[in-house]
Write a protein that holds these residues in place. Structure first.
Motif, PDB file in Angstrom:
ATOM      1  N   GLU A  35       0.847  -1.203   0.000  1.00  0.00           N
ATOM      2  CA  GLU A  35       0.000   0.000   0.000  1.00  0.00           C
ATOM      3  C   GLU A  35       0.878   1.247   0.000  1.00  0.00           C
ATOM      4  O   GLU A  35       1.784   1.371   0.819  1.00  0.00           O
ATOM      5  CB  GLU A  35      -0.927   0.023   1.224  1.00  0.00           C
ATOM      6  N   GLY A  36       0.633   2.148  -0.938  1.00  0.00           N
ATOM      7  CA  GLY A  36       1.410   3.379  -1.053  1.00  0.00           C
ATOM      8  C   GLY A  36       2.430   3.328  -2.173  1.00  0.00           C
ATOM      9  O   GLY A  36       2.996   4.356  -2.544  1.00  0.00           O
ATOM     10  N   CYS A  37       2.672   2.166  -2.715  1.00  0.00           N
ATOM     11  CA  CYS A  37       3.642   2.014  -3.802  1.00  0.00           C
ATOM     12  C   CYS A  37       3.033   2.540  -5.106  1.00  0.00           C
ATOM     13  O   CYS A  37       1.859   2.307  -5.382  1.00  0.00           O
ATOM     14  CB  CYS A  37       4.027   0.546  -3.956  1.00  0.00           C
ATOM     15  N   HIS A  69       7.780   3.325  -2.319  1.00  0.00           N
ATOM     16  CA  HIS A  69       7.366   4.036  -1.111  1.00  0.00           C
ATOM     17  C   HIS A  69       8.221   3.693   0.111  1.00  0.00           C
ATOM     18  O   HIS A  69       8.063   4.311   1.161  1.00  0.00           O
ATOM     19  CB  HIS A  69       5.903   3.733  -0.805  1.00  0.00           C
TER      20      HIS A  69
END
Ligand code: SF4
Length: 96
Positions: A35-37, A69
């Protein structure tokens, strides 16, 4: 070839005329650590990685080397210079 399974329309090196050649026959969904990549893509089938079909495997031995990230931990010596973590481990083992 373009994917016809979980990431339809995306170019993929595992796609063949007979279908997806990756073990399992399709990509696996991303994991929490992804998550966030910036490489995460969302399709109707869920969230997938644009560069690797099995994200969980990329995190098995530490930080994913494609992640945008999170940076891998940088090892520095006593003087503050960056050093290769493998060489540092070998040096430390020799000192024992
Ligand atoms: S590049 Fe790594 S961190 Fe990013 S989505 Fe793919 S597997 Fe996850």
């Amino acid at each position: 070839m373009k994917c016809t399974t979980k990431r339809p329309g995306f170019e993929c090196s595992f796609m063949t005329k007979k279908g997806c050649a990756f073990p399992g026959g399709a990509c696996f969904e991303i994991i929490d650590k992804c998550e966030g990549c910036a490489r995460v893509i969302t399709t109707e089938a869920g969230k997938f990685c644009s560069v690797y079909p099995h994200p969980e495997m990329k995190w098995r031995r530490g930080v994913c080397n494609f992640a945008t990230h999170v940076q891998p931990k940088v090892v520095k010596d006593e003087s503050g210079k960056k050093i290769n973590p493998l060489k540092a481990a070998k040096r430390a083992a020799r000192r024992r």
